[in-house]
Scaffold this active site. Structure first.
Site, PDB file in Angstrom:
ATOM      1  N   HIS A  19       0.638  -1.448  -0.001  1.00 20.56           N
ATOM      2  CA  HIS A  19       0.022   0.329   0.220  1.00 20.56           C
ATOM      3  C   HIS A  19       0.870   1.448  -0.148  1.00 20.56           C
ATOM      4  CE1 HIS A  19      -3.070  -2.669   2.531  1.00 20.56           C
ATOM      5  NE2 HIS A  19      -3.318  -2.283   0.808  1.00 20.56           N
ATOM      6  N   LYS A  43     -15.089  -7.598   3.858  1.00 17.71           N
ATOM      7  CA  LYS A  43     -14.361  -8.051   4.360  1.00 17.71           C
ATOM      8  C   LYS A  43     -15.112  -7.777   6.296  1.00 17.71           C
ATOM      9  CE  LYS A  43     -10.409  -7.474   1.492  1.00 17.71           C
ATOM     10  NZ  LYS A  43      -9.508  -6.467   1.291  1.00 17.71           N
ATOM     11  N   ARG A  92      -2.202  -5.856  -8.530  1.00 20.07           N
ATOM     12  CA  ARG A  92      -1.190  -7.123  -8.842  1.00 20.07           C
ATOM     13  C   ARG A  92      -1.288  -8.896  -8.947  1.00 20.07           C
ATOM     14  NH1 ARG A  92      -2.813  -8.164  -1.904  1.00 20.07           N
ATOM     15  NH2 ARG A  92      -4.765  -8.369  -3.250  1.00 20.07           N
ATOM     16  N   SER A 130      -2.897  -7.410   3.780  1.00 18.98           N
ATOM     17  CA  SER A 130      -2.886  -7.240   4.475  1.00 18.98           C
ATOM     18  C   SER A 130      -4.099  -8.376   5.446  1.00 18.98           C
ATOM     19  CB  SER A 130      -4.461  -6.446   4.889  1.00 18.98           C
ATOM     20  OG  SER A 130      -3.803  -5.353   4.287  1.00 18.98           O
TER      21      SER A 130
HETATM   22  O1  PNS Z   1      -8.785  -2.722  -0.117  1.00 19.22           O
HETATM   23  P1  PNS Z   1     -10.009  -3.389  -0.351  1.00 19.22           P
HETATM   24  O2  PNS Z   1     -10.381  -3.925   0.797  1.00 19.22           O
HETATM   25  O3  PNS Z   1      -9.928  -4.398  -1.742  1.00 19.22           O
HETATM   26  O4  PNS Z   1     -10.840  -1.655  -0.351  1.00 19.22           O
HETATM   27  C1  PNS Z   1     -11.407  -2.368  -1.251  1.00 19.22           C
HETATM   28  C2  PNS Z   1     -12.943  -0.834  -1.313  1.00 19.22           C
HETATM   29  C3  PNS Z   1     -13.134  -0.487   0.468  1.00 19.22           C
HETATM   30  C4  PNS Z   1     -12.067   0.308  -2.196  1.00 19.22           C
HETATM   31  C5  PNS Z   1     -14.024  -1.525  -1.970  1.00 19.22           C
HETATM   32  O5  PNS Z   1     -14.950  -1.930  -1.514  1.00 19.22           O
HETATM   33  C6  PNS Z   1     -15.085   0.337  -1.992  1.00 19.22           C
HETATM   34  O6  PNS Z   1     -15.137   0.809  -2.740  1.00 19.22           O
HETATM   35  N1  PNS Z   1     -15.791   0.399  -0.694  1.00 19.22           N
HETATM   36  C7  PNS Z   1     -16.517   1.969  -0.183  1.00 19.22           C
HETATM   37  C8  PNS Z   1     -18.106   0.994  -1.202  1.00 19.22           C
HETATM   38  C9  PNS Z   1     -18.302   1.266  -2.387  1.00 19.22           C
HETATM   39  O7  PNS Z   1     -18.349   2.478  -3.365  1.00 19.22           O
HETATM   40  N2  PNS Z   1     -18.106  -0.135  -2.914  1.00 19.22           N
HETATM   41  C10 PNS Z   1     -18.435  -0.183  -5.004  1.00 19.22           C
HETATM   42  C11 PNS Z   1     -17.735  -0.191  -5.046  1.00 19.22           C
HETATM   43  S1  PNS Z   1     -18.460  -0.706  -7.089  1.00 19.22           S
END
Ligand code: PNS
Length: 163
Positions: A19, A43, A92, A130
Site C-alpha cells: 500500500h 471483509k 497485483r 493485509s
Molecule cells: O482494500 P480493499 O478491501 O480491496 O478495498 C475495497 C474498497 C474499500 C475500496 C471497496 O470495497 C469500496 O470502494 N468500498 C466503498 C463502497 C463502494 O463504493 N462500493 C462499490 C464499489 S463498485
C-alpha cells in the site's frame, strides 16, 4: 490549471509495504492524494478505522501532499464530493483483475468524471496482502518484511494469539 486530486481507497487493515508503495507513487503523480479508509462489505476488519488512520499517518509523514480520511458510503460519492479526477488502485496478480475491473466499471458509471488508474505492483509485493500479514502475525511470525517498521510492533501485539 486546477489541482489534480486523486483518491486512493482501501480497507488498509492494516496498511502494508505494498500500500505504501502505491501511495508514494500516487503522491508523485498527483497534486493531492486522499487516502480513504473505506468499508469493504465483504471483509470484517481487525482494526478500527481510527487505528487504521493512525497507522497510515505514522508511515506517510514524509509524503506532504497526502491526507487521510475515512468514509463509510459509496466511493463514487466521496470522489465527486471532493472534485477528485482519479481513483488510484494497486494491481497485483491476475486474481485482482476481475474484481478491480468490475469496481472500476461500476465507479465509472456512478462517477464518469473520475478515471480509475491502476499502478502495477512491484514484483516483491506481488503476493503481499493485509490478510497474509494478519495470518502471520496471529501465529506470532515475523512481519517485518511486509509492513512499515513504525507500525510492526503495534500490529504484532494486537494480533498475536488471535488465530
Ligand atoms: O482494500 P480493499 O478491501 O480491496 O478495498 C475495497 C474498497 C474499500 C475500496 C471497496 O470495497 C469500496 O470502494 N468500498 C466503498 C463502497 C463502494 O463504493 N462500493 C462499490 C464499489 S463498485
Amino acid at each position: 490549471m486546477s489541482e489534480r486530486i486523486a483518491v486512493c481507497p482501501g480497507s488498509f487493515d492494516p496498511v502494508t509495504l505494498g500500500h505504501l508503495d502505491i501511495m508514494s507513487r500516487a503522491s508523485a503523480l498527483f497534486d493531492r492524494v486522499i487516502v480513504l479508509v473505506s468499508v469493504n462489505p465483504k471483509k470484517v476488519p481487525s482494526f478500527t478505522p481510527e487505528e487504521r488512520i493512525d497507522m497510515i499517518k505514522k508511515v506517510t509523514g514524509h509524503l506532504t501532499n497526502i491526507e487521510i480520511k475515512t468514509f463509510d458510503g459509496l466511493l463514487a460519492d466521496f470522489v465527486r464530493s471532493i472534485g477528485a479526477t482519479a481513483i488510484v488502485k494497486g494491481l497485483r496478480a491476475m486474481t485482482d483483475f476481475e474484481y478491480e475491473f468490475q469496481m472500476a466499471l461500476a465507479n465509472r458509471k456512478l462517477c464518469p468524471e473520475a478515471e480509475t488508474v491502476f499502478l502495477v505492483t512491484r514484483s516483491e509485493n506481488m503476493y503481499l496482502s493485509s490478510s497474509v500479514v494478519k495470518q502471520i502475525a496471529s501465529f506470532g511470525g515475523d512481519i517485518s518484511g511486509f509492513v512499515p517498521h513504525e507500525i510492526k510492533d503495534f500490529i504484532a501485539q494486537r494480533l498475536c494469539n488471535k488465530q
